[in-house]
Design a protein around this motif. Structure first.
Motif, short mmCIF file in Angstrom:
data_model
loop_
_atom_site.label_atom_id
_atom_site.label_comp_id
_atom_site.label_asym_id
_atom_site.label_seq_id
_atom_site.Cartn_x
_atom_site.Cartn_y
_atom_site.Cartn_z
N LYS A 282 1.35 -0.99 0.33
CA LYS A 282 0.01 -0.03 0.11
C LYS A 282 0.99 1.49 0.09
N ILE A 283 1.71 1.12 0.84
CA ILE A 283 2.59 2.24 1.35
C ILE A 283 3.47 2.92 -0.41
N MET B 279 5.63 15.55 -3.53
CA MET B 279 4.93 15.00 -2.74
C MET B 279 5.78 14.89 -0.97
N THR B 280 5.41 14.61 -0.22
CA THR B 280 5.58 14.10 1.06
C THR B 280 5.13 12.76 1.49
N THR B 281 6.11 12.72 2.91
CA THR B 281 6.18 11.33 3.59
C THR B 281 4.64 11.72 4.26
N LYS B 282 3.99 12.46 4.65
CA LYS B 282 2.63 13.05 5.42
C LYS B 282 1.61 12.87 4.49
N GLU B 283 1.87 12.68 2.51
CA GLU B 283 1.01 12.61 2.10
C GLU B 283 0.89 11.25 1.65
N ILE B 284 1.95 10.09 1.85
CA ILE B 284 2.12 8.73 1.06
C ILE B 284 1.64 8.10 2.04
N ALA B 285 1.52 8.51 3.14
CA ALA B 285 1.66 7.94 4.06
C ALA B 285 -0.81 8.03 4.39
N GLU B 286 -1.30 9.51 3.98
CA GLU B 286 -2.41 10.20 4.08
C GLU B 286 -3.28 8.96 3.38
N TYR B 287 -2.72 8.94 1.85
CA TYR B 287 -2.95 7.89 0.44
C TYR B 287 -2.85 7.13 0.73
N ALA B 288 -2.49 5.89 1.42
CA ALA B 288 -1.75 5.43 1.94
C ALA B 288 -3.00 4.38 3.16
N HIS B 289 -3.64 5.43 3.80
CA HIS B 289 -4.60 5.05 5.22
C HIS B 289 -3.91 3.99 6.21
N VAL B 290 -2.13 4.90 6.19
CA VAL B 290 -1.22 4.24 6.96
C VAL B 290 -0.36 4.88 8.29
N ASN B 291 -0.53 5.28 9.65
CA ASN B 291 0.30 5.99 10.02
C ASN B 291 2.07 7.17 9.32
N GLU B 292 2.19 7.96 9.32
CA GLU B 292 3.32 8.07 8.99
C GLU B 292 4.65 7.18 9.14
N SER B 293 4.40 6.59 10.59
CA SER B 293 5.39 6.29 11.81
C SER B 293 5.74 4.97 10.92
N THR B 294 4.44 4.37 10.76
CA THR B 294 4.59 2.87 9.39
C THR B 294 5.07 3.25 8.39
#
Length: 191
Positions: free
Chosen positions: A7-8, A24-39
């Motif tokens: 998903k990431i 793109m930011t890691t925050k956007e990636i996490a949001e788009y993947a529906h995971v926490n940024e820490s994941t």
């Protein structure tokens, strides 16, 4: 590959196509993947590592010289086959991702992977045109120029489709391939 990791990667490749790597930011990636940024950081460590993993694991058309065989010796049929293989594997989405990965922050790490596809195609074309010259089926011409010309005919179409969709042309890849190869063969075929 575990589902979260996939998903990431999928989210990252989508955002690379939409925005480019630098935007793109890691925050956007996490949001788009529906995971926490820490994941995201736990699975990969960094945005760059996601991209490099994607290139190695599942983002690549995996074009090889074996894809172009068998060769018949008939210029039109062989080049039609070459173009069909190329366009099945090198999709407009692949071109968009390739463009998105040419960011200065990534270029040194991605250029070799991006170059593999056109290099394989160029190499097989050079071998083919050399053989066709030996068989006296093709005019005597610089082999590399023939290969680059044919590669450009194919890449150009995929690039335009990736960049503009149907806005520039509504020709299908099959229509385009058939028509452009007729013209190309007519220009190089020995009569």
């Amino acid at each position: 590959m575990d589902k979260t990791r996939q998903k990431i990667i999928d989210a990252t490749m989508h955002l690379v196509m939409e925005k480019g790597y630098a935007s793109m930011t890691t925050k956007e990636i996490a949001e788009y993947a529906h995971v926490n940024e820490s994941t995201l950081f736990r699975k990969f460590g960094s945005k760059k590592e996601i991209v490099l993993s994607a290139m190695q694991e599942n983002w690549h058309p995996h074009l090889s010289s074996d894809d172009f065989y068998p060769i018949t010796g008939d210029l039109y049929r062989d080049l039609l086959h070459f173009s069909s293989v190329y366009m099945q594997k090198v999709t407009p989405q692949f071109v968009k991702v390739s463009i998105g990965l040419r960011s200065p922050e990534l270029y040194q790490d991605t250029v070799e992977g991006i170059m593999k596809v056109p290099q394989v195609f160029k190499d097989i074309l050079m071998q083919y045109f050399e053989e066709m010259q030996k068989l006296d089926k093709v005019i005597q011409q610089d082999i590399e120029s023939l290969a680059i010309s044919f590669l450009s005919i194919n890449f150009g179409f995929v690039f335009f489709k990736g960049s503009f969709g149907e806005r520039l042309t509504t020709l299908s890849s099959d229509e385009y391939i058939q028509n452009s190869i007729k013209v190309f063969v007519k220009g190089i075929q020995k009569v």
